[in-house]
Write an enzyme that holds these catalytic residues in place. Structure first.
Site, short mmCIF file in Angstrom:
data_model
loop_
_atom_site.label_atom_id
_atom_site.label_comp_id
_atom_site.label_asym_id
_atom_site.label_seq_id
_atom_site.Cartn_x
_atom_site.Cartn_y
_atom_site.Cartn_z
N ASP A 149 9.13 10.95 7.95
CA ASP A 149 8.30 9.80 8.33
C ASP A 149 8.58 8.55 7.49
OD1 ASP A 149 6.93 11.11 10.35
OD2 ASP A 149 5.61 12.08 8.92
N HIS A 189 6.58 17.29 0.98
CA HIS A 189 6.69 18.19 2.12
C HIS A 189 6.36 19.60 1.66
CE1 HIS A 189 8.26 20.18 5.68
NE2 HIS A 189 8.11 19.02 6.27
N1 ACO Z 1 1.81 11.15 -3.17
C1 ACO Z 1 1.32 11.52 -4.37
N2 ACO Z 1 1.16 12.81 -4.77
C2 ACO Z 1 1.51 13.77 -3.89
C3 ACO Z 1 2.02 13.46 -2.62
C4 ACO Z 1 2.17 12.10 -2.25
N3 ACO Z 1 2.65 11.76 -1.05
N4 ACO Z 1 2.29 14.61 -1.95
C5 ACO Z 1 1.94 15.59 -2.81
N5 ACO Z 1 1.47 15.10 -3.97
C6 ACO Z 1 1.06 15.87 -5.15
C7 ACO Z 1 -0.27 16.57 -4.93
O1 ACO Z 1 -1.34 15.78 -5.35
C8 ACO Z 1 -0.09 17.80 -5.78
O2 ACO Z 1 -0.25 17.45 -7.14
P1 ACO Z 1 -0.89 18.53 -8.18
O3 ACO Z 1 0.04 19.70 -8.18
O4 ACO Z 1 -0.94 17.79 -9.48
O5 ACO Z 1 -2.25 18.87 -7.65
C9 ACO Z 1 1.37 18.16 -5.61
O6 ACO Z 1 2.02 16.92 -5.32
C10 ACO Z 1 1.64 19.17 -4.49
O7 ACO Z 1 1.12 18.63 -3.29
P2 ACO Z 1 0.28 19.44 -2.22
O8 ACO Z 1 -0.72 18.52 -1.58
O9 ACO Z 1 -0.21 20.71 -2.79
O10 ACO Z 1 1.42 19.78 -1.18
P3 ACO Z 1 1.22 20.30 0.27
O11 ACO Z 1 2.40 21.14 0.57
O12 ACO Z 1 -0.12 20.93 0.47
O13 ACO Z 1 1.21 18.99 1.19
C11 ACO Z 1 2.01 17.07 2.31
C12 ACO Z 1 2.35 18.46 1.76
C13 ACO Z 1 0.77 17.15 3.22
C14 ACO Z 1 3.17 16.60 3.16
C15 ACO Z 1 1.77 16.11 1.12
O14 ACO Z 1 2.94 16.00 0.36
C16 ACO Z 1 1.30 14.73 1.58
O15 ACO Z 1 0.08 14.54 1.78
N6 ACO Z 1 2.23 13.74 1.78
C17 ACO Z 1 1.85 12.43 2.27
C18 ACO Z 1 1.65 12.46 3.77
C19 ACO Z 1 2.95 12.64 4.53
O16 ACO Z 1 3.94 11.96 4.28
N7 ACO Z 1 2.92 13.54 5.53
C20 ACO Z 1 4.06 13.81 6.39
C21 ACO Z 1 4.65 15.16 6.09
S1 ACO Z 1 6.09 15.45 7.04
C22 ACO Z 1 5.54 15.79 8.56
O17 ACO Z 1 4.50 16.30 8.81
C23 ACO Z 1 6.37 15.40 9.66
#
Ligand code: ACO
Length: 423
Positions: free
Chosen positions: A358, A301
């Protein structure tokens, strides 16, 4: 007033510091470009406050979520969804008289125009209900134009009352069943359930356990400050676009798998893991491998870096609900095992990746009999009062301006047009 000092091109600029009621601090850069020619660059807006807001407070480090100051845990335990809608939109909990008249208004605006009902005939049978919902909500603007001040208040009630009817009709269309009209004797949640699951030939019994689970889900999704879909609603609304079209844009933003669309993807992922013999490690390893293009859906998140309070509530609610309904769902065990493995893995620990709302909501939707493709529609139904409250706040904000970010241009510098014969 406190201020921050910024040194740019050997010139020191003083920028005011703004402090929120919970001690959140921001450097106010509204005059930065006019005074210096510089802009700030923040792709994804992770450090950018787009507005001041008095609706929802989140402390991502402490796992706090409050609507109008009231903790989500207390609302989840005690409130009805219509009380939460009222709280978000009007700013305070309703009195008995206020909630009675609010509920009456919602009840008497639930039907949709018969001409709109015919729109459903035009969608293909396998249309995704999010696409149907976004376009039907946009279409409401053609039936209820915003010509004068009072129209906005009426349209808020219309949208709150009718969106569940549109959502249920979208589902009925997808399974080829006759539409079930709303009935005035039912509560908000009951009416939605009967429009979804009743059929004309059978009596429909409302199960209070199911109604209560739906109430909980709707409340937990009701607002979440400046997330992607809410910011979209505000962005569109900032051009003074009407309520319906602004919310329709929010529904579209919510559909994406990185946002609300994740709830559908979580169950699809858990089913895949189940079919693959419960090979959790394989999927955790895939999520860690950046080249795989795979993410653990329902994990991570932008704001919560410790735990998502909504996920915590839903995890225990899913246990309780499945017990009460006598359902044994392998998805719940798979979800728990996956969570356990991920939360003990350095990759997830270092990046502070926890289950989000979710992750467990889909398990509850399944138990309620809601099909996977409707999950994000359920999220939209819950988020609606939040979108409306945020849209209203923007409309009423003093000095609100159209949202218009800037950019740093990285394309070609000036060059001439070359006629096609010379290229
Ligand atoms: N699985 C694996 N790795 C992940 C995940 C995941 N679900 N989420 C984040 N990471 C990693 C990224 O690759 C990144 O790694 P790095 O630092 O080595 O490059 C690090 O964790 C930080 O992640 P970001 O993508 O920079 O985080 P951001 O804040 O931009 O994105 C998000 C947040 C979109 C929720 C992301 O965690 C994600 O894609 N999760 C999966 C989809 C999801 O569950 N979405 C629902 C969110 S809640 C909502 O909207 C109601």
């Amino acid at each position: 007033m406190k201020s921050a000092k910024l040194i740019l091109d050997n010139q020191t600029i003083e920028l005011p510091i703004i402090e929120g009621s919970e001690g959140e601090r921001a450097v106010d850069i509204t005059k930065l470009r006019n005074n210096t020619g510089f802009i700030t660059l923040d792709p994804g807006y992770g450090n950018t406050g787009s507005c001041e807001s008095s609706i929802t407070f989140i402390d991502g480090e402490k796992g706090i979520l409050r609507y109008r100051g009231i903790p989500i845990e207390q609302l989840a335990e005690n409130a009805t969804f219509s009380e939460v809608m009222y709280l978000l939109i009007k700013g305070a909990l309703p009195t008995k008289n206020e909630i009675t008249s609010f509920n009456n208004e919602l009840t008497y605006h639930t039907m949709i125009h018969e001409d709109m009902k015919r729109f459903f005939d035009g969608y293909p049978m396998n249309a995704h209900p999010m696409g149907v919902l976004a376009s039907m909500v946009a279409a409401l603007s053609t039936f209820y134009p915003e010509n004068s001040e009072g129209d906005v208040d009426n349209n808020i009630i219309r949208l709150l009352a009718k969106m569940k009817t549109l959502a249920a009709f979208a589902y009925k269309k997808s399974v080829g069943q006759p539409f079930m009209y709303p009935k005035n004797k039912y509560s908000f949640e009951e009416n939605f359930l009967q429009m979804m699951f009743a059929v004309p030939s059978e009596p429909y019994e409302i199960d209070p356990v199911v109604t209560d689970a739906l109430r909980l889900l709707l409340i937990l999704h009701a607002d979440h400050e400046q997330n992607c879909s809410t910011s979209t609603v505000r962005m569109v609304g900032s051009s003074l676009a009407n309520l319906f079209i602004s919310v329709s844009a929010g529904i579209s933003a919510l559909w994406g798998p990185l946002h609300g669309g994740a709830n559908q993807r979580v169950i699809e992922m858990l089913s895949k893991i189940e079919k693959d013999g419960g090979n959790y490690k394989k999927y955790v390893n895939m999520a860690k491998d950046k080249n795989s293009g795979f993410k653990l859906m329902g994990f991570g998140h932008r704001v919560y870096k410790n735990f998502d309070p909504r996920a915590k509530i839903l995890k225990s609610a899913s246990d309780r609900l499945l017990n009460k309904l006598g359902i044994s769902d392998p998805m719940l065990s798979i979800a728990k095992e996956l969570e356990e493995i991920a939360l003990n893995d350095d990759f997830f620990v270092e990046r502070k990746l926890y289950p989000n709302v979710d992750f467990y909501s889909g398990i509850i939707y399944r138990a309620l009999g809601i099909p996977t493709r409707m999950y994000t529609v359920m999220f939209a139904l819950g988020r609606l009062p939040g979108w409306i409250a945020q849209w209203m706040e923007l409309r009423q904000a003093k000095g609100a301006r159209i949202s218009r970010p800037r950019q740093i241009y990285t394309g070609s510098t000036l060059r001439g047009f070359v006629p096609i014969s010379e290229r």
